[in-house]
Write a protein that holds these residues in place. Structure first.
Motif, PDB file in Angstrom:
ATOM      1  N   LEU A 149       1.002  -0.939   0.121  1.00 56.36           N
ATOM      2  CA  LEU A 149       0.352  -0.124  -0.129  1.00 56.36           C
ATOM      3  C   LEU A 149       1.030   1.284  -0.136  1.00 56.36           C
ATOM      4  N   ALA A 150       2.451   1.476   0.647  1.00 59.59           N
ATOM      5  CA  ALA A 150       2.715   2.546   1.042  1.00 59.59           C
ATOM      6  C   ALA A 150       3.361   2.838  -0.208  1.00 59.59           C
ATOM      7  N   LYS A 151       3.796   1.404  -1.286  1.00 64.59           N
ATOM      8  CA  LYS A 151       4.433   1.788  -2.965  1.00 64.59           C
ATOM      9  C   LYS A 151       3.477   2.534  -3.578  1.00 64.59           C
ATOM     10  N   ARG A 152       2.091   1.699  -2.796  1.00 63.84           N
ATOM     11  CA  ARG A 152       0.867   2.266  -4.047  1.00 63.84           C
ATOM     12  C   ARG A 152       0.413   3.954  -3.607  1.00 63.84           C
ATOM     13  N   LEU A 153       0.280   4.156  -2.652  1.00 65.41           N
ATOM     14  CA  LEU A 153       0.405   5.231  -2.137  1.00 65.41           C
ATOM     15  C   LEU A 153       1.131   7.057  -2.677  1.00 65.41           C
ATOM     16  N   ALA A 154       3.040   6.219  -2.582  1.00 63.23           N
ATOM     17  CA  ALA A 154       3.616   7.161  -2.813  1.00 63.23           C
ATOM     18  C   ALA A 154       3.545   7.549  -4.374  1.00 63.23           C
ATOM     19  N   LYS A 155       3.275   5.906  -5.424  1.00 64.11           N
ATOM     20  CA  LYS A 155       3.581   6.339  -7.080  1.00 64.11           C
ATOM     21  C   LYS A 155       1.850   7.249  -7.396  1.00 64.11           C
ATOM     22  N   ALA A 156       1.240   7.404  -6.289  1.00 63.89           N
ATOM     23  CA  ALA A 156      -0.474   8.218  -6.545  1.00 63.89           C
ATOM     24  C   ALA A 156      -0.024   9.702  -6.243  1.00 63.89           C
ATOM     25  N   GLY A 157       1.381   9.755  -6.327  1.00 61.28           N
ATOM     26  CA  GLY A 157       1.726  11.154  -5.483  1.00 61.28           C
ATOM     27  C   GLY A 157       1.120  11.783  -4.018  1.00 61.28           C
ATOM     28  N   LYS A 158       1.033  10.542  -3.229  1.00 60.20           N
ATOM     29  CA  LYS A 158       0.378  11.162  -2.050  1.00 60.20           C
ATOM     30  C   LYS A 158       2.006  10.668  -1.077  1.00 60.20           C
ATOM     31  N   LYS A 159       2.405  11.567  -0.020  1.00 60.18           N
ATOM     32  CA  LYS A 159       3.376  11.315   0.693  1.00 60.18           C
ATOM     33  C   LYS A 159       3.308   9.751   2.204  1.00 60.18           C
ATOM     34  N   VAL A 160       4.682   9.278   2.511  1.00 63.80           N
ATOM     35  CA  VAL A 160       3.592   8.462   3.017  1.00 63.80           C
ATOM     36  C   VAL A 160       5.552   8.082   4.226  1.00 63.80           C
ATOM     37  N   PHE A 161       4.420   7.708   6.255  1.00 63.67           N
ATOM     38  CA  PHE A 161       5.274   7.972   6.828  1.00 63.67           C
ATOM     39  C   PHE A 161       5.178   6.552   7.469  1.00 63.67           C
ATOM     40  N   LEU A 162       6.291   5.930   7.146  1.00 60.61           N
ATOM     41  CA  LEU A 162       6.543   4.305   7.911  1.00 60.61           C
ATOM     42  C   LEU A 162       6.666   4.709   9.253  1.00 60.61           C
ATOM     43  N   ASP A 163       6.123   4.354   9.844  1.00 57.37           N
ATOM     44  CA  ASP A 163       6.710   4.063  11.523  1.00 57.37           C
ATOM     45  C   ASP A 163       7.264   2.169  12.089  1.00 57.37           C
ATOM     46  N   LEU A 164       8.308   2.775  11.432  1.00 54.52           N
ATOM     47  CA  LEU A 164       7.863   0.828  11.643  1.00 54.52           C
ATOM     48  C   LEU A 164       9.972   0.881  12.978  1.00 54.52           C
ATOM     49  N   LYS A 165       9.750   2.207  13.645  1.00 55.68           N
ATOM     50  CA  LYS A 165      10.670   2.158  14.844  1.00 55.68           C
ATOM     51  C   LYS A 165      12.071   0.951  14.646  1.00 55.68           C
ATOM     52  N   PHE A 166      12.423   1.514  13.319  1.00 54.81           N
ATOM     53  CA  PHE A 166      14.046   0.457  13.343  1.00 54.81           C
ATOM     54  C   PHE A 166      14.697   0.738  14.784  1.00 54.81           C
ATOM     55  N   HIS A 167      15.374  -0.714  15.029  1.00 56.62           N
ATOM     56  CA  HIS A 167      16.419  -0.736  15.767  1.00 56.62           C
ATOM     57  C   HIS A 167      16.940  -2.406  15.798  1.00 56.62           C
ATOM     58  N   ASP A 168      18.174  -1.992  15.367  1.00 60.11           N
ATOM     59  CA  ASP A 168      19.169  -2.967  15.066  1.00 60.11           C
ATOM     60  C   ASP A 168      20.743  -2.907  15.108  1.00 60.11           C
ATOM     61  N   ILE A 169      21.139  -4.099  14.539  1.00 62.75           N
ATOM     62  CA  ILE A 169      23.066  -4.261  14.354  1.00 62.75           C
ATOM     63  C   ILE A 169      23.136  -2.507  13.605  1.00 62.75           C
ATOM     64  N   PRO A 170      23.524  -2.040  13.289  1.00 57.30           N
ATOM     65  CA  PRO A 170      23.879  -1.111  12.040  1.00 57.30           C
ATOM     66  C   PRO A 170      23.612  -1.163  10.500  1.00 57.30           C
ATOM     67  N   ASN A 171      24.329  -2.412  10.276  1.00 54.62           N
ATOM     68  CA  ASN A 171      24.163  -3.294   9.442  1.00 54.62           C
ATOM     69  C   ASN A 171      23.253  -2.939   9.142  1.00 54.62           C
ATOM     70  N   LYS A 172      22.032  -4.308   9.707  1.00 58.08           N
ATOM     71  CA  LYS A 172      20.644  -4.231   9.365  1.00 58.08           C
ATOM     72  C   LYS A 172      19.192  -3.033   9.165  1.00 58.08           C
ATOM     73  N   VAL A 173      20.379  -2.342  10.044  1.00 57.47           N
ATOM     74  CA  VAL A 173      18.959  -0.573  10.411  1.00 57.47           C
ATOM     75  C   VAL A 173      20.350   0.180   8.962  1.00 57.47           C
ATOM     76  N   ALA A 174      21.014  -0.155   8.020  1.00 57.76           N
ATOM     77  CA  ALA A 174      21.252   0.574   7.202  1.00 57.76           C
ATOM     78  C   ALA A 174      20.281  -0.069   5.479  1.00 57.76           C
ATOM     79  N   ARG A 175      20.539  -1.517   5.776  1.00 52.66           N
ATOM     80  CA  ARG A 175      19.789  -1.875   4.948  1.00 52.66           C
ATOM     81  C   ARG A 175      18.418  -1.654   4.574  1.00 52.66           C
ATOM     82  N   ALA A 176      17.928  -1.216   6.216  1.00 54.22           N
ATOM     83  CA  ALA A 176      16.910  -1.661   5.521  1.00 54.22           C
ATOM     84  C   ALA A 176      16.095  -0.728   5.736  1.00 54.22           C
TER      85      ALA A 176
END
Ligand code: C5P
Length: 235
Positions: free
Chosen positions: A51-78
């Motif tokens: 849905l986030a992808k579809r909204l962005a393609k339709a010109g809407k803005k998307v805030f993904l509230d995913l609250k990342f916290h992991d080791i740096p490599n995983k955080v960077a790639r995600a």
């Protein structure tokens, strides 16, 4: 100042709905009354990333509230993956290592990072139980300064904390505030709320509003009413 934000982008509608079908129906109902949507963990695990992808393609803005916290490599790639989705905002927990890793993964994408300092469900006792020596106030201020120093773009916090945080982080960081209710609004489970006008006056740049819009009899009219209050507060 970062405060050069299109008025319609100041209102972020929290799509706290269990299914993508319900969320899409809400987006359709709101039409041009809303331009910016927050997708949290519940909907993310129910197909919300598509849905986030579809909204962005339709010109809407998307805030993904995913609250990342992991080791740096995983955080960077995600974080890089979220940037590729076309999202505008992403939350990360305000641990310096996590924030630096996410910031380093943005390169030239328009994605902006928001730090979650201390969860609002935590009080001083919860922090002590989790092994922290600082209380909530001190830790929020310290992490706000660390977010600024890590090049994070903004902070999610209650509007009551906005003025204090502005003094800590300066004029350039975005302050994004949930817990917004119009003067006659139902509080639901929110204990500390502010009206849109007061939140803007306290220094909030974006307001996150969920149930006052999504549970309204007429969601479109509710969004328009909040938008008008925001626009009047900025005038
Ligand atoms: O429905 P309501 O307007 O209360 O929704 C507020 C949104 O902001 C929800 O998505 C909620 O998860 C989020 N939020 C919050 N309080 C925080 C952080 C986020 O209400 N401290």
């Amino acid at each position: 100042m970062t405060q050069d934000i299109a008025p319609r982008d100041r209102l972020i509608v929290a799509l706290d709905l269990p299914t993508v079908g319900e969320a899409e129906a809400m987006v359709d109902r709101l039409g041009d009354a809303a331009n910016f949507y927050k997708i949290g963990l519940e909907l993310t695990y129910g197909g919300g990333l598509e849905l986030a992808k579809r909204l962005a393609k339709a010109g809407k803005k998307v805030f993904l509230d995913l609250k990342f916290h992991d080791i740096p490599n995983k955080v960077a790639r995600a974080t890089a993956q979220v940037a590729d989705l076309g999202a505008t905002f992403l939350t990360v927990h305000a641990y310096p290592q996590t924030m630096r890793a996410a910031r380093g993964a943005l390169s030239n994408t328009p994605l902006k990072l928001l730090a979650v300092t201390v969860m609002t469900s935590y009080d001083d006792n919860d922090l002590r139980e989790a092994g922290f020596a600082l209380g909530v106030r001190e830790l929020v201020a310290r992490r706000g300064a660390q977010a600024r120093d890590a090049g994070i773009h903004g902070i999610v916090l209650s509007a009551e904390e906005a003025a204090g945080m502005r003094a800590v982080v300066g004029p350039d960081m975005l302050l994004v505030t949930p817990g917004i209710r119009q003067a006659d609004g139902d509080l639901a489970d929110q204990k500390r709320v502010m009206t849109p006008a007061r939140a803007i006056a306290a220094g909030a740049n974006h307001l996150v509003v969920g149930r006052p819009i999504t549970q309204a009899v007429d969601p479109r009219a509710a969004a328009q009413s909040i938008f008008r209050e925001i626009a009047a507060a900025r005038a």
